[in-house]
Scaffold this motif. Structure first.
Motif, PDB file in Angstrom:
ATOM      1  N   THR A 180       6.640  16.141  -2.857  1.00  0.00           N
ATOM      2  CA  THR A 180       5.813  14.950  -2.656  1.00  0.00           C
ATOM      3  C   THR A 180       6.441  14.095  -1.561  1.00  0.00           C
ATOM      4  O   THR A 180       7.657  13.881  -1.552  1.00  0.00           O
ATOM      5  CB  THR A 180       5.689  14.136  -3.958  1.00  0.00           C
ATOM      6  OG1 THR A 180       5.002  14.911  -4.942  1.00  0.00           O
ATOM      7  CG2 THR A 180       4.916  12.847  -3.725  1.00  0.00           C
TER       8      THR A 180
ATOM      9  N   GLN B  43       0.754   5.630   0.677  1.00  0.00           N
ATOM     10  CA  GLN B  43       0.113   6.871   1.086  1.00  0.00           C
ATOM     11  C   GLN B  43       0.986   8.016   0.593  1.00  0.00           C
ATOM     12  O   GLN B  43       2.163   8.082   0.940  1.00  0.00           O
ATOM     13  CB  GLN B  43      -0.029   6.954   2.606  1.00  0.00           C
ATOM     14  CG  GLN B  43      -1.005   5.963   3.199  1.00  0.00           C
ATOM     15  CD  GLN B  43      -1.034   6.072   4.711  1.00  0.00           C
ATOM     16  OE1 GLN B  43      -0.158   5.556   5.400  1.00  0.00           O
ATOM     17  NE2 GLN B  43      -2.024   6.762   5.231  1.00  0.00           N
ATOM     18  N   ALA B  44       0.407   8.892  -0.213  1.00  0.00           N
ATOM     19  CA  ALA B  44       1.190   9.974  -0.800  1.00  0.00           C
ATOM     20  C   ALA B  44       0.501  11.309  -0.605  1.00  0.00           C
ATOM     21  O   ALA B  44      -0.733  11.403  -0.606  1.00  0.00           O
ATOM     22  CB  ALA B  44       1.418   9.722  -2.292  1.00  0.00           C
ATOM     23  N   SER B  45       1.307  12.342  -0.451  1.00  0.00           N
ATOM     24  CA  SER B  45       0.799  13.701  -0.325  1.00  0.00           C
ATOM     25  C   SER B  45       1.712  14.621  -1.120  1.00  0.00           C
ATOM     26  O   SER B  45       2.937  14.472  -1.076  1.00  0.00           O
ATOM     27  CB  SER B  45       0.785  14.127   1.144  1.00  0.00           C
ATOM     28  OG  SER B  45       0.400  15.488   1.274  1.00  0.00           O
TER      29      SER B  45
ATOM     30  N   GLU C  81       0.648   5.458  -9.294  1.00  0.00           N
ATOM     31  CA  GLU C  81      -0.266   5.504  -8.157  1.00  0.00           C
ATOM     32  C   GLU C  81      -0.011   6.740  -7.295  1.00  0.00           C
ATOM     33  O   GLU C  81      -0.958   7.383  -6.822  1.00  0.00           O
ATOM     34  CB  GLU C  81      -0.129   4.237  -7.321  1.00  0.00           C
ATOM     35  CG  GLU C  81      -0.919   4.230  -6.008  1.00  0.00           C
ATOM     36  CD  GLU C  81      -2.417   4.432  -6.176  1.00  0.00           C
ATOM     37  OE1 GLU C  81      -3.082   4.810  -5.184  1.00  0.00           O
ATOM     38  OE2 GLU C  81      -2.942   4.213  -7.297  1.00  0.00           O
ATOM     39  N   ILE C  82       1.243   7.066  -7.085  1.00  0.00           N
ATOM     40  CA  ILE C  82       1.559   8.288  -6.334  1.00  0.00           C
ATOM     41  C   ILE C  82       0.972   9.497  -7.049  1.00  0.00           C
ATOM     42  O   ILE C  82       0.347  10.372  -6.420  1.00  0.00           O
ATOM     43  CB  ILE C  82       3.081   8.446  -6.156  1.00  0.00           C
ATOM     44  CG1 ILE C  82       3.633   7.319  -5.273  1.00  0.00           C
ATOM     45  CG2 ILE C  82       3.406   9.811  -5.534  1.00  0.00           C
ATOM     46  CD1 ILE C  82       5.145   7.242  -5.254  1.00  0.00           C
ATOM     47  N   ARG C  83       1.136   9.562  -8.344  1.00  0.00           N
ATOM     48  CA  ARG C  83       0.592  10.686  -9.115  1.00  0.00           C
ATOM     49  C   ARG C  83      -0.931  10.731  -9.031  1.00  0.00           C
ATOM     50  O   ARG C  83      -1.533  11.798  -8.941  1.00  0.00           O
ATOM     51  CB  ARG C  83       1.047  10.598 -10.579  1.00  0.00           C
ATOM     52  CG  ARG C  83       2.518  10.873 -10.764  1.00  0.00           C
ATOM     53  CD  ARG C  83       2.868  11.203 -12.215  1.00  0.00           C
ATOM     54  NE  ARG C  83       2.642  10.115 -13.136  1.00  0.00           N
ATOM     55  CZ  ARG C  83       1.685  10.095 -14.044  1.00  0.00           C
ATOM     56  NH1 ARG C  83       0.827  11.099 -14.158  1.00  0.00           N
ATOM     57  NH2 ARG C  83       1.557   9.062 -14.860  1.00  0.00           N
ATOM     58  N   ARG C  84      -1.542   9.547  -9.039  1.00  0.00           N
ATOM     59  CA  ARG C  84      -3.008   9.515  -8.915  1.00  0.00           C
ATOM     60  C   ARG C  84      -3.441  10.112  -7.586  1.00  0.00           C
ATOM     61  O   ARG C  84      -4.395  10.907  -7.523  1.00  0.00           O
ATOM     62  CB  ARG C  84      -3.513   8.074  -9.037  1.00  0.00           C
ATOM     63  CG  ARG C  84      -5.039   7.953  -9.055  1.00  0.00           C
ATOM     64  CD  ARG C  84      -5.493   6.527  -8.845  1.00  0.00           C
ATOM     65  NE  ARG C  84      -5.203   6.044  -7.502  1.00  0.00           N
ATOM     66  CZ  ARG C  84      -5.922   6.350  -6.421  1.00  0.00           C
ATOM     67  NH1 ARG C  84      -6.988   7.154  -6.521  1.00  0.00           N
ATOM     68  NH2 ARG C  84      -5.593   5.865  -5.235  1.00  0.00           N
ATOM     69  N   GLN C  85      -2.718   9.775  -6.523  1.00  0.00           N
ATOM     70  CA  GLN C  85      -3.094  10.252  -5.197  1.00  0.00           C
ATOM     71  C   GLN C  85      -2.878  11.752  -5.022  1.00  0.00           C
ATOM     72  O   GLN C  85      -3.618  12.407  -4.290  1.00  0.00           O
ATOM     73  CB  GLN C  85      -2.326   9.482  -4.125  1.00  0.00           C
ATOM     74  CG  GLN C  85      -2.736   8.022  -3.994  1.00  0.00           C
ATOM     75  CD  GLN C  85      -2.133   7.345  -2.779  1.00  0.00           C
ATOM     76  OE1 GLN C  85      -1.770   7.991  -1.804  1.00  0.00           O
ATOM     77  NE2 GLN C  85      -2.038   6.018  -2.827  1.00  0.00           N
ATOM     78  N   ILE C  86      -1.868  12.302  -5.691  1.00  0.00           N
ATOM     79  CA  ILE C  86      -1.605  13.738  -5.520  1.00  0.00           C
ATOM     80  C   ILE C  86      -2.235  14.572  -6.636  1.00  0.00           C
ATOM     81  O   ILE C  86      -2.135  15.804  -6.630  1.00  0.00           O
ATOM     82  CB  ILE C  86      -0.097  14.035  -5.431  1.00  0.00           C
ATOM     83  CG1 ILE C  86       0.616  13.737  -6.749  1.00  0.00           C
ATOM     84  CG2 ILE C  86       0.530  13.246  -4.281  1.00  0.00           C
ATOM     85  CD1 ILE C  86       2.083  14.153  -6.759  1.00  0.00           C
TER      86      ILE C  86
ATOM     87  N   THR D 215       5.880  10.302   0.523  1.00  0.00           N
ATOM     88  CA  THR D 215       5.232   9.002   0.338  1.00  0.00           C
ATOM     89  C   THR D 215       5.642   8.044   1.440  1.00  0.00           C
ATOM     90  O   THR D 215       6.805   8.015   1.851  1.00  0.00           O
ATOM     91  CB  THR D 215       5.619   8.401  -1.026  1.00  0.00           C
ATOM     92  OG1 THR D 215       5.340   9.332  -2.069  1.00  0.00           O
ATOM     93  CG2 THR D 215       4.861   7.119  -1.288  1.00  0.00           C
TER      94      THR D 215
ATOM     95  N   SER E 195       0.841  -1.194   0.000  1.00  0.00           N
ATOM     96  CA  SER E 195       0.000   0.000   0.000  1.00  0.00           C
ATOM     97  C   SER E 195       0.874   1.241   0.000  1.00  0.00           C
ATOM     98  O   SER E 195       2.040   1.200   0.399  1.00  0.00           O
ATOM     99  CB  SER E 195      -0.943   0.020   1.211  1.00  0.00           C
ATOM    100  OG  SER E 195      -0.204   0.126   2.411  1.00  0.00           O
TER     101      SER E 195
END
Length: 336
Positions: A218, A204-206, A322-327, A220, A202
């Protein structure tokens, strides 16, 4: 696995696709370590000739198509801006050339799969130019981890923060050129975590964005099925220490600044006693080691690197997706 000494025996010939800063850095390291740089190609003959004259390269081509068609070239180093890696890697592979593709390998995982699939179909090497993977201190760190000198790995912490140009027209800040901290800087800690811990279960990114729509910074957290974590961050408009730490149940490693370049590290036991001090002297920037890896693959008839397999390059692009999707960071290539 053969030993990578970062040098060439001169049997294979390189072509440089692109004439920007990173192309020059790679070319300099090639020339200083016995590699044969035979040709360069650019969008214009003027740019190609300037580059060839600067580095003493025999042949200058006025287009990328001419470069990949050059029968005197065995390997193409793809050093164009991020959004063109996919196109130019396919161009070279279709011409029967092995490729070393600058990071990020492509803009997304879909493009990465297409490059790898074509390379496998043609029996060619498509290696991601994540030069850090092949540096001597990283090779030694993997040995220490494999020998369980740290016990069970628990955590990887890595940062890549720089104060880079803030001009909105600069490539780093341009959405259409794949700008942002993540793909230029964050890929280093992401690849580092995957190297040591594998693919997380899993994420978690901001992130925080610039006025041009790319990520300024960013952060993560990777979480793994048995509890391991990776804490990773990047930023393009503020400097940082750029150190990395690997923590295990029996000890830890402190990798000094700048951790993703040729540098030193210290291994401590759980009582903070020094177990090992690693220092190195590397010619140039250290980009010759990835080139030597690619040449060794070709000369031994292999298409996959043990240090950076094709499947892992794809997996890294999936994580970045996925990181890009989250941010909320999307590029034109995502909508194709």
């Amino acid at each position: 696995m053969t030993t990578n000494l970062g040098a060439s025996d001169g049997r294979l010939r390189w072509g440089i696709l692109g004439t920007g800063l990173i192309a020059g850095l790679q070319t300099q390291d090639l020339l200083e370590n016995g590699f044969i740089v035979q040709a360069v190609g650019s969008r214009t003959m003027d740019a190609s000739q300037r580059f060839s004259q600067k580095f003493g390269i025999p042949t200058a081509h006025e287009s990328y198509a001419q470069l990949v068609a050059d029968p005197s070239v065995d390997i193409i180093y793809v050093a164009t801006p991020h959004p063109f890696h996919h196109e130019h890697a396919l161009l070279a592979l279709n011409a029967g050339k092995h490729v070393l593709v600058e990071k990020p390998f492509t803009m997304n995982a879909r493009e990465a799969r297409e490059v790898i699939d074509l390379a496998q179909q043609r029996g060619l090497v498509a290696l991601e130019a994540m030069w850090t993977r092949f540096l001597p201190h990283m090779v030694r760190i993997r040995q220490i981890v494999a020998d369980s000198k740290l016990g069970q790995l628990r955590k990887v912490v890595a940062s890549h923060n720089q104060s880079l140009p803030t001009d909105p027209r600069h490539r780093l800040n341009a959405l259409e050129l794949g700008g942002g901290a993540l793909l230029d800087l964050g890929i280093y800690p992401v690849s580092f975590a995957v190297d040591l811990l594998g693919t997380p279960s899993s994420i978690q990114a901001s992130g925080a964005m610039t006025v041009t729509g790319v990520d300024r910074q960013t952060a993560t957290i990777f979480q793994y099925p048995t509890g391991e974590q990776a804490m990773l961050d990047c930023e393009l408009d503020a400097p940082g220490a750029n150190r990395a730490v690997i923590i295990g149940t029996e000890g830890w490693i402190d990798i000094e600044s700048v951790w993703y370049t040729p540098t030193s590290f210290t291994v401590y036991d759980r009582m903070d006693n020094v177990l090992e001090r690693f220092e190195q002297s590397v010619t140039g920037r250290g980009m010759q080691f990835q080139a030597a890896e690619l040449e060794q693959l070709i000369q031994t008839g292999r298409t996959q690197s043990d240090l950076l397999p094709s499947a892992q390059s794809i997996a890294i692009m999936e994580l970045l997706d996925e990181i890009r999707r989250q941010i909320g960071l999307r590029y034109a290539a995502d909508r194709i």
